[in-house]
Write a protein that holds these residues in place. Structure first.
Motif, PDB file in Angstrom:
ATOM      1  N   ASP A 183      98.802  76.442   6.210  1.00 29.68           N
ATOM      2  CA  ASP A 183      98.248  75.646   4.998  1.00 29.68           C
ATOM      3  C   ASP A 183      96.950  75.367   5.487  1.00 29.68           C
ATOM      4  N   VAL A 184      95.960  75.059   4.552  1.00 22.01           N
ATOM      5  CA  VAL A 184      94.321  74.964   5.161  1.00 22.01           C
ATOM      6  C   VAL A 184      94.330  73.560   5.987  1.00 22.01           C
ATOM      7  N   SER A 185      94.969  72.638   5.711  1.00 19.27           N
ATOM      8  CA  SER A 185      94.754  71.508   6.479  1.00 19.27           C
ATOM      9  C   SER A 185      95.205  71.775   8.048  1.00 19.27           C
ATOM     10  N   ALA A 188      92.904  74.320   9.688  1.00 19.88           N
ATOM     11  CA  ALA A 188      91.621  73.552  10.547  1.00 19.88           C
ATOM     12  C   ALA A 188      92.166  72.834  11.664  1.00 19.88           C
ATOM     13  N   GLN A 189      93.283  72.214  11.803  1.00 21.42           N
ATOM     14  CA  GLN A 189      93.616  71.723  13.005  1.00 21.42           C
ATOM     15  C   GLN A 189      93.800  72.668  14.026  1.00 21.42           C
ATOM     16  N   TYR A 217      82.416  81.067  10.023  1.00 20.86           N
ATOM     17  CA  TYR A 217      82.465  79.804  10.415  1.00 20.86           C
ATOM     18  C   TYR A 217      82.660  79.724  11.914  1.00 20.86           C
TER      19      TYR A 217
ATOM     20  N   GLU B  36      99.187  71.504  -0.802  1.00 14.84           N
ATOM     21  CA  GLU B  36      99.744  72.461   0.408  1.00 14.84           C
ATOM     22  C   GLU B  36     101.502  72.549   0.245  1.00 14.84           C
ATOM     23  N   SER B  37     101.832  73.321   1.087  1.00 10.89           N
ATOM     24  CA  SER B  37     103.514  73.641   0.927  1.00 10.89           C
ATOM     25  C   SER B  37     103.959  72.578   1.020  1.00 10.89           C
ATOM     26  N   LEU B 249      90.733  67.443   1.989  1.00 14.53           N
ATOM     27  CA  LEU B 249      91.167  68.784   2.024  1.00 14.53           C
ATOM     28  C   LEU B 249      90.016  69.713   1.809  1.00 14.53           C
ATOM     29  N   CYS B 252      88.473  70.559   5.038  1.00 14.11           N
ATOM     30  CA  CYS B 252      89.314  71.347   6.038  1.00 14.11           C
ATOM     31  C   CYS B 252      88.710  73.014   5.513  1.00 14.11           C
ATOM     32  N   MET B 263      84.254  71.423  11.803  1.00 14.29           N
ATOM     33  CA  MET B 263      85.392  71.571  10.904  1.00 14.29           C
ATOM     34  C   MET B 263      86.416  70.181  11.050  1.00 14.29           C
ATOM     35  N   SER B 264      86.677  69.337  10.020  1.00 14.60           N
ATOM     36  CA  SER B 264      87.426  68.393  10.386  1.00 14.60           C
ATOM     37  C   SER B 264      88.772  68.604   9.864  1.00 14.60           C
ATOM     38  N   ALA B 265      89.892  68.204  10.539  1.00 16.03           N
ATOM     39  CA  ALA B 265      91.247  68.570   9.941  1.00 16.03           C
ATOM     40  C   ALA B 265      91.688  67.153   9.516  1.00 16.03           C
ATOM     41  N   ILE B 266      93.028  67.048   8.988  1.00 17.65           N
ATOM     42  CA  ILE B 266      93.578  66.146   8.516  1.00 17.65           C
ATOM     43  C   ILE B 266      94.603  65.808   9.479  1.00 17.65           C
ATOM     44  N   PRO B 267      94.702  64.485  10.260  1.00 20.48           N
ATOM     45  CA  PRO B 267      95.337  64.174  11.161  1.00 20.48           C
ATOM     46  C   PRO B 267      96.920  64.276  10.715  1.00 20.48           C
ATOM     47  N   GLY B 268      97.841  64.376  11.552  1.00 17.83           N
ATOM     48  CA  GLY B 268      99.324  64.138  11.254  1.00 17.83           C
ATOM     49  C   GLY B 268      99.768  65.511  10.440  1.00 17.83           C
ATOM     50  N   VAL B 269     101.145  65.248  10.001  1.00 21.41           N
ATOM     51  CA  VAL B 269     101.612  66.272   9.228  1.00 21.41           C
ATOM     52  C   VAL B 269     102.144  65.797   7.759  1.00 21.41           C
ATOM     53  N   ARG B 285      98.229  59.191   6.880  1.00 25.64           N
ATOM     54  CA  ARG B 285      97.315  60.141   7.360  1.00 25.64           C
ATOM     55  C   ARG B 285      95.870  59.886   6.930  1.00 25.64           C
TER      56      ARG B 285
END
Lengths: 328, 317
Positions: A183-185, A188-189, A217, B36-37, B249, B252, B263-269, B285
């Motif tokens: 998934d995109v998030s 990104a991680q 990018y 997302e999934s 989102l 990301c 690029m910043s990610a969303i922490p956690g799951v 999150r």
């Protein structure tokens, strides 16, 4: 910066048929040359069947080339004995697209991380410390060591895949679509993790992807492949000179409704790698095609600094034009 | 409204993987559902198609009104007449819709013969016309081919032709381009957009790709953990995303004009269906989390503009 990887005239053909059928030859990779400087990120983009994964495997010598050579840190890999080649493999690692199938489901995460040491016959000083420092490096909790792959999410598994690739301290990491199934998030991680690791460990990446947005990018330099050949090499912020790269770019949607693309429809279909046309392989779909293109294979010519294109009629370097709202 | 979902809750045993889903789509409109999934976007589509019982789920609460009639509790016989007729589905993998043992043409004919009562020859003529509309080269020869003889992009066009054969008013496309190369994806998205503009269909486009959303959709529902967290016009969503999840989102997505390393990610799951946190499901999150978010579930309140957000913090702002 010195060159870590020099690839020269690399080709790979696969043959098919034989005994009762006509022998057919499939050209997966044809005459590919490039260099990769230490510490750089080189992206390889192209659509399915363009030969990018075959190229990755050739570079790592997981398959042998039909022609051409690969030099790693000044050493021609073909000249190495099996033992020397095995030793060299510690310095080049592969991260797979599918983290689900890259790890043996019967191995615990701990076993998976120790597998490279076992294969190479290297004994880590302390196995527990090694496992926990590898997990820590990729941002995973040490308690996961005892888990099995099915207990992990896709992103966690890909982190394990990266940790395992880094176990033996490689110089070159080949990343074959490492985020395509995520998934995109989560992508990104993983991308942020790869950026951090490159900084910390001074890694060099060969990054294979079909996602031009991500490659532009993430990478310093981009190779664009079409039917096994490099059609363009360009710095990631340069405007494309090859009409195929332009078409790829025009097909990549920006996450911005103010920049909707007018979709220039590519005519024709990708020719088969079995019987390649004599001239430019993109000719049957190219808006700029002339008779010359159908007869003579264009070679890579310089378009600017660090920029080459294999095209008889390259596009002039103009700033990117985006048509507004042309779809609605 | 062509389709109206109101406070829909889907139940599988003890779990409700989709809850409080409110959204709508009109004729000639493209509604994107992103997430997302595990966000429940495909389950929502399955519920609209009336296919939940087939996978062991059920609708526990809420309504699905199609052209004024509630589909919840409608007898299977009536549903069957709608499905493939007035409501059609396009799936991600064209091979789940195609029969590999059957020639292409007759597969497209089926819906027209079943739902429009056309004769064999009339259905064939209609299929050929649809194939030409979808820019399939040389329809008459493709008609007699088997699925394995076509490329992925061509197969997806055939699936779209099959969906159109029953003359639908509502088309649900569940990740229709995810398995395709970018140049082919661009063609398929263009075909879908043209269909809506020319035929006045309502389209629900389910995707995880914010690029596709920005390119094609008029309005967007953002889903997270089975709930709609934001509903907005596409321009507003990208310009002023209100929900912290939508904001995260969008950040990301790799863009070439982003500085490297930013690029910043969303922490956690994403939490599993069995371990949903109390209150707002995004709270563990969320960068803007307040005490209230950990106890009280925010509701999606849709204003007269048709926009809405399910977030205590955004509503207070």
């Amino acid at each position: 910066m010195s060159d870590l990887l020099t690839v020269n005239g690399l080709s790979r053909r696969f043959s098919d048929g034989g005994l009762f059928r006509k022998r057919k030859v499939f050209h997966a990779v044809s005459d590919v040359s490039f260099t990769l400087k230490r510490g750089q990120i080189l992206g390889v983009v192209g659509e399915s069947g363009c030969g990018k994964s075959t190229l990755a495997r050739l570079v790592l010598r997981l398959i042998n080339p039909s022609a051409g050579q690969v030099q790693f840190d000044g050493v021609d890999m073909a000249s190495l004995s099996r033992t020397d080649m095995r030793r060299l493999r510690q310095r080049m690692q592969l991260v797979f697209q599918d983290p689900y199938s890259a790890i043996d489901p019967r191995y615990s995460i701990r076993d998976a991380l120790l597998e490279p040491y076992r294969v190479q016959g290297v004994k880590p000083k302390s196995t527990d410390d090694t496992v926990s420092s590898l997990l820590d490096m990729v941002g995973l909790n040490g308690s996961l060591a005892a888990s099995y792959p099915h207990q992990l999410s896709g992103g966690q598994k890909q982190r394990v895949g990266i940790a395992r690739a880094l176990a033996l301290n490689p110089s070159l990491v080949v990343l074959d679509e490492p985020t395509a199934s995520l998934d995109v998030s989560v992508q990104a991680q993983i991308v942020s993790l790869l950026e951090r690791l490159r900084q910390e460990l001074g890694l060099t990446y060969l990054f294979i992807s079909h996602d031009l947005g991500l490659v532009r990018y993430f990478c310093d330099q981009i190779l664009v492949m079409y039917l096994g050949r490099i059609v363009e090499v360009l710095p990631s912020d340069a405007a494309p000179a090859h009409p195929y790269t332009r078409a790829l770019l025009d097909s990549t949607f920006e996450p911005d409704p103010k920049r909707r693309r007018s979709i220039t429809r590519l005519g024709g279909e990708i020719p088969s790698g079995y019987d390649l046309p004599p001239g430019c392989a993109f000719a049957n779909r190219c808006p700029r095609v002339t008779d010359l293109c159908r007869r003579v294979l264009p070679t890579l010519t310089t378009q600017g600094s660090g920029h080459q294109a294999a095209c008889h009629h390259p596009l002039a370097a103009v700033p990117e034009v985006v048509e507004q709202r042309s779809v609605a | 409204m062509l389709l109206d979902l109101e406070m829909l809750r889907i139940r599988f045993g003890a779990f409700s993987p989709v809850d409080q889903v409110t959204l709508s789509v009109d004729r000639g409109e493209i509604l994107g559902i992103v997430g997302e999934s595990g966000s429940g976007k495909s389950l929502t589509a399955t519920a609209i198609m009336g296919l939940l019982p087939r996978i062991g789920g059920q609708i526990a609460a809420g309504n699905i009104r199609f052209d004024g009639t509630d589909l919840v509790g409608m007898p299977e016989r009536q549903l069957r007449r709608l499905r493939g007729g007035r409501i059609a589905l396009i799936t991600q993998n064209p091979m789940t819709s195609l029969d590999s043992m059957m020639r292409i043409g007759p597969q497209i004919d089926q819906a027209a013969r079943l739902h429009l009562g056309l004769s064999r020859s009339a259905a064939r003529a209609r299929s050929l016309e649809l194939m030409a509309d979808l820019r399939i080269p040389d329809p008459a020869s493709v008609y007699d081919l088997f699925p394995h003889q076509l490329s992925g992009g061509m197969k997806q066009r055939i699936v779209i032709a099959m969906a159109l054969a029953g003359d639908p008013e509502l088309l649900i496309a569940d990740e229709p381009t995810t398995a395709l190369d970018v140049t082919v994806q661009a063609q398929i998205v263009q075909i879908l957009v043209d269909l809506v503009r020319q035929r006045g269909l309502g389209l629900i486009l389910i995707t995880h790709d914010m690029g596709v959303v920005a390119q094609a959709c008029d309005r967007v529902a953002v889903m997270y953990c089975g709930r709609v967290v934001e509903l907005a016009q596409v321009d507003a969503l990208f310009e002023h995303p209100r929900h912290p999840y939508t904001q995260a989102l969008i950040r990301c997505i790799p863009r070439h004009d982003m500085a490297k390393g930013t690029m910043s990610a969303i922490p956690g799951v994403v939490p599993s269906a069995a371990a949903q946190p109390p209150g707002c499901r995004f709270n563990p999150r969320c960068a803007l989390v307040a005490d209230r978010c950990r106890v009280e579930t925010p509701e999606l309140r849709v204003g007269t503009s048709g926009n809405g957000v399910a977030c205590h913090v955004a509503e207070a702002a």
